[in-house]
Design an enzyme around this catalytic site. Structure first.
Site, PDB file in Angstrom:
ATOM      1  N   ALA A   8      -9.616  -5.171  -5.969  1.00 41.97           N
ATOM      2  CA  ALA A   8      -9.324  -5.312  -7.411  1.00 41.97           C
ATOM      3  C   ALA A   8      -8.158  -4.423  -7.804  1.00 41.97           C
ATOM      4  O   ALA A   8      -8.082  -3.916  -8.915  1.00 41.97           O
ATOM      5  CB  ALA A   8     -10.563  -4.973  -8.230  1.00 41.97           C
ATOM      6  N   GLY A   9      -7.247  -4.237  -6.865  1.00 44.41           N
ATOM      7  CA  GLY A   9      -6.039  -3.458  -7.150  1.00 44.41           C
ATOM      8  C   GLY A   9      -5.023  -4.344  -7.853  1.00 44.41           C
ATOM      9  O   GLY A   9      -5.378  -5.310  -8.537  1.00 44.41           O
ATOM     10  N   VAL A  11      -2.720  -6.579  -6.765  1.00 43.02           N
ATOM     11  CA  VAL A  11      -2.651  -8.000  -6.402  1.00 43.02           C
ATOM     12  C   VAL A  11      -3.953  -8.708  -6.769  1.00 43.02           C
ATOM     13  O   VAL A  11      -3.951  -9.761  -7.414  1.00 43.02           O
ATOM     14  CB  VAL A  11      -2.370  -8.178  -4.887  1.00 43.02           C
ATOM     15  CG1 VAL A  11      -2.399  -9.655  -4.516  1.00 43.02           C
ATOM     16  CG2 VAL A  11      -1.034  -7.575  -4.496  1.00 43.02           C
ATOM     17  N   ASP A  31     -14.427  -4.729  -5.207  1.00 42.42           N
ATOM     18  CA  ASP A  31     -13.654  -3.570  -4.753  1.00 42.42           C
ATOM     19  C   ASP A  31     -14.619  -2.489  -4.324  1.00 42.42           C
ATOM     20  O   ASP A  31     -15.720  -2.357  -4.860  1.00 42.42           O
ATOM     21  CB  ASP A  31     -12.724  -3.035  -5.849  1.00 42.42           C
ATOM     22  CG  ASP A  31     -11.587  -2.205  -5.274  1.00 42.42           C
ATOM     23  OD1 ASP A  31     -10.452  -2.724  -5.187  1.00 42.42           O
ATOM     24  OD2 ASP A  31     -11.841  -1.040  -4.868  1.00 42.42           O
ATOM     25  N   ARG A  80       2.352  -0.693   0.390  1.00 43.20           N
ATOM     26  CA  ARG A  80       3.453   0.193   0.825  1.00 43.20           C
ATOM     27  C   ARG A  80       3.838   1.208  -0.228  1.00 43.20           C
ATOM     28  O   ARG A  80       3.700   0.962  -1.422  1.00 43.20           O
ATOM     29  CB  ARG A  80       4.692  -0.661   1.101  1.00 43.20           C
ATOM     30  CG  ARG A  80       4.637  -1.382   2.379  1.00 43.20           C
ATOM     31  CD  ARG A  80       5.999  -1.907   2.722  1.00 43.20           C
ATOM     32  NE  ARG A  80       6.384  -3.101   1.973  1.00 43.20           N
ATOM     33  CZ  ARG A  80       7.597  -3.600   1.997  1.00 43.20           C
ATOM     34  NH1 ARG A  80       8.551  -2.989   2.692  1.00 43.20           N
ATOM     35  NH2 ARG A  80       7.883  -4.706   1.338  1.00 43.20           N
ATOM     36  N   ARG A  86       6.025  -2.822   6.090  1.00 39.64           N
ATOM     37  CA  ARG A  86       4.686  -3.436   6.065  1.00 39.64           C
ATOM     38  C   ARG A  86       3.925  -3.105   7.348  1.00 39.64           C
ATOM     39  O   ARG A  86       2.710  -2.946   7.330  1.00 39.64           O
ATOM     40  CB  ARG A  86       4.815  -4.958   5.903  1.00 39.64           C
ATOM     41  CG  ARG A  86       5.393  -5.369   4.568  1.00 39.64           C
ATOM     42  CD  ARG A  86       5.430  -6.879   4.411  1.00 39.64           C
ATOM     43  NE  ARG A  86       6.045  -7.260   3.142  1.00 39.64           N
ATOM     44  CZ  ARG A  86       7.323  -7.567   2.998  1.00 39.64           C
ATOM     45  NH1 ARG A  86       8.145  -7.558   4.028  1.00 39.64           N
ATOM     46  NH2 ARG A  86       7.799  -7.896   1.814  1.00 39.64           N
ATOM     47  N   HIS A 173       6.368 -12.400   7.696  1.00 37.45           N
ATOM     48  CA  HIS A 173       6.619 -11.815   6.372  1.00 37.45           C
ATOM     49  C   HIS A 173       7.194 -10.417   6.594  1.00 37.45           C
ATOM     50  O   HIS A 173       6.483  -9.431   6.631  1.00 37.45           O
ATOM     51  CB  HIS A 173       5.299 -11.744   5.604  1.00 37.45           C
ATOM     52  CG  HIS A 173       5.446 -11.275   4.195  1.00 37.45           C
ATOM     53  ND1 HIS A 173       6.435 -11.724   3.341  1.00 37.45           N
ATOM     54  CD2 HIS A 173       4.711 -10.391   3.474  1.00 37.45           C
ATOM     55  CE1 HIS A 173       6.282 -11.140   2.162  1.00 37.45           C
ATOM     56  NE2 HIS A 173       5.262 -10.321   2.217  1.00 37.45           N
TER      57      HIS A 173
HETATM   58  N1  APR Z   1     -13.388  -3.560   0.297  1.00 39.10           N
HETATM   59  C1  APR Z   1     -12.949  -3.849  -0.960  1.00 39.10           C
HETATM   60  N2  APR Z   1     -11.875  -3.297  -1.524  1.00 39.10           N
HETATM   61  C2  APR Z   1     -11.189  -2.412  -0.803  1.00 39.10           C
HETATM   62  C3  APR Z   1     -11.557  -2.040   0.520  1.00 39.10           C
HETATM   63  C4  APR Z   1     -12.714  -2.667   1.058  1.00 39.10           C
HETATM   64  N3  APR Z   1     -13.154  -2.391   2.295  1.00 39.10           N
HETATM   65  N4  APR Z   1     -10.682  -1.129   0.964  1.00 39.10           N
HETATM   66  C5  APR Z   1      -9.762  -0.947  -0.002  1.00 39.10           C
HETATM   67  N5  APR Z   1     -10.078  -1.703  -1.081  1.00 39.10           N
HETATM   68  C6  APR Z   1      -9.366  -1.820  -2.362  1.00 39.10           C
HETATM   69  C7  APR Z   1      -8.873  -0.506  -2.919  1.00 39.10           C
HETATM   70  O1  APR Z   1      -9.934   0.249  -3.518  1.00 39.10           O
HETATM   71  C8  APR Z   1      -7.833  -0.977  -3.933  1.00 39.10           C
HETATM   72  O2  APR Z   1      -8.367  -1.100  -5.240  1.00 39.10           O
HETATM   73  O3  APR Z   1      -8.192  -2.590  -2.225  1.00 39.10           O
HETATM   74  C9  APR Z   1      -7.409  -2.361  -3.401  1.00 39.10           C
HETATM   75  C10 APR Z   1      -5.920  -2.438  -3.062  1.00 39.10           C
HETATM   76  O4  APR Z   1      -5.222  -2.377  -4.262  1.00 39.10           O
HETATM   77  P1  APR Z   1      -3.763  -1.708  -4.399  1.00 39.10           P
HETATM   78  O5  APR Z   1      -3.784  -0.366  -3.764  1.00 39.10           O
HETATM   79  O6  APR Z   1      -3.367  -1.837  -5.829  1.00 39.10           O
HETATM   80  O7  APR Z   1      -2.846  -2.629  -3.479  1.00 39.10           O
HETATM   81  P2  APR Z   1      -2.194  -4.044  -3.879  1.00 39.10           P
HETATM   82  O8  APR Z   1      -0.871  -3.826  -4.491  1.00 39.10           O
HETATM   83  O9  APR Z   1      -3.194  -4.875  -4.581  1.00 39.10           O
HETATM   84  O10 APR Z   1      -1.912  -4.643  -2.417  1.00 39.10           O
HETATM   85  C11 APR Z   1      -2.975  -5.045  -1.586  1.00 39.10           C
HETATM   86  O11 APR Z   1      -1.701  -6.825  -0.599  1.00 39.10           O
HETATM   87  O12 APR Z   1       0.541  -7.433  -0.759  1.00 39.10           O
HETATM   88  C12 APR Z   1      -0.415  -6.733  -0.003  1.00 39.10           C
HETATM   89  O13 APR Z   1       0.866  -4.973   1.053  1.00 39.10           O
HETATM   90  C13 APR Z   1      -0.116  -5.259   0.090  1.00 39.10           C
HETATM   91  O14 APR Z   1      -1.701  -4.775   1.852  1.00 39.10           O
HETATM   92  C14 APR Z   1      -1.469  -4.699   0.455  1.00 39.10           C
HETATM   93  C15 APR Z   1      -2.435  -5.638  -0.297  1.00 39.10           C
END
Ligand code: APR
Length: 305
Positions: A8-9, A11, A31, A80, A86, A173
């Protein structure tokens, strides 16, 4: 249709919002961080009366809530930071993919899985291996985004409408991505006729490094508005069973003379996932670039296994 979004970050939450706001499906947003998915889901849901849709969104830390999803989108993982490629994310994100893949296998064995976590092609391969799902059920989102970036940058350069441009970006990618210039047209005319070679090179470079450019601006994360839009395009094709040809990362078993690797190629997408990998005509140079990109991806897959 039930779609689960893992992570729930930036993306994941933006995608969840796009899905319900386009009235596509009910969403379960998961998340690992306590309260994050729940808070964002409640917030997104509170906008429904204003925007006029009836879809439901539930946020949770409990991954078993993905049960019986038709589609699971995997966005969980590290993003990143400036100076990172990546590929630097490989170890940590592979561990996260591994844990989530087990949960998908148990809770929704019939789901289609769309991977967004980077490094995309390696993570898509890893997802197939850990879920044990058939190769048509797991795909990675990158080509729709890379193609959209190329169109956007070209339209700006040529000062034409975006819809007048036709193109497709294949392969990994990353900086070995392959824009298929032989299939790129502007108002039906080959790109080579409307833009000088040096300018084409500039546009391609800008496209390849667009993701890094955004990371440099943001400083704390990577692209997500366009990333989530790239996923939505794929989800639309699945939901409406369009059989549309889109570039996605797919497991290759001899197509384009590549084996044991996931890579961006044109595929027909519908309700069952990948219906067909489409082998378009490439120039010798484009084919060689695709092979080189595959070779680099295979090397990364070897590091993982
Ligand atoms: N289960 C559920 N959620 C998780 C887990 C897990 N095991 N591990 C990490 N997370 C969650 C984190 O808590 C965080 O909220 O994944 C989320 C990632 O969100 P962001 O850090 O905002 O990253 P985001 O920009 O969404 O990118 C996610 O997509 O485009 C790709 O390179 C990017 O690998 C990255 C992914």
């Amino acid at each position: 249709m039930k779609i689960s979004v893992i992570g729930a970050g930036n993306v994941g939450a933006t995608l969840a919002m796009r899905i319900v706001e386009s009235n596509m499906a009910d969403v379960v947003l998961v998340d690992i961080l306590d309260g994050l998915a729940k808070g964002k889901a409640v917030d997104i849901s509170d906008a429904a009366p204003i925007l006029g849709h009836e879809k439901n969104i539930e946020g949770t830390t409990d991954i078993s809530k993905i049960k019986d999803s038709d589609v699971v989108v995997m966005t969980a993982g590290l993003a990143r930071k400036p100076g990172m490629s990546r590929d630097d994310l490989i170890g940590k994100n592979a561990a996260i993919i591994g844990a989530v893949a087990q949960a998908i296998r148990i809770n929704c064995p019939k789901a289609i899985v769309v991977v967004v976590t980077n490094p995309l092609d390696v993570m898509t391969y890893h997802m197939i291996k850990i879920t044990g799902f058939s190769k048509n059920k797991v795909l990675g989102m990158a080509g729709t985004l890379d193609s959209s970036r190329l169109i956007n940058i070209l339209a700006e350069q040529l000062n034409v409408e975006r819809k007048s441009i036709e193109t497709i970006v294949l392969a990994c990618h990353g900086d070995t991505m392959v824009p298929v210039l032989s299939a790129t047209k502007v108002n039906g005319r080959p790109l080579y006729e409307v833009l000088p070679k040096e300018k084409i090179e500039e546009v391609i470079n800008k496209t390849k490094f667009r993701g890094s450019e955004i990371v440099e601006y943001l400083k704390t994360g990577s692209a997500y508005y366009s990333t989530s839009a790239g996923v939505l395009q794929i989800l639309n094709a699945i939901k409406n069973d369009t059989d549309q040809i889109l570039p996605v990362s797919a497991y290759l078993d001899g197509e384009y003379e590549i084996k044991e690797c996931c890579l961006g190629v044109p595929v027909k997408i519908g309700r069952n996932g990948i219906n067909e990998i489409v082998e378009i005509t490439l120039t010798a140079e484009e084919r060689a670039a695709l092979q080189e990109s595959a070779q680099k991806t295979i090397e990364m897959i070897r590091v993982l296994s």
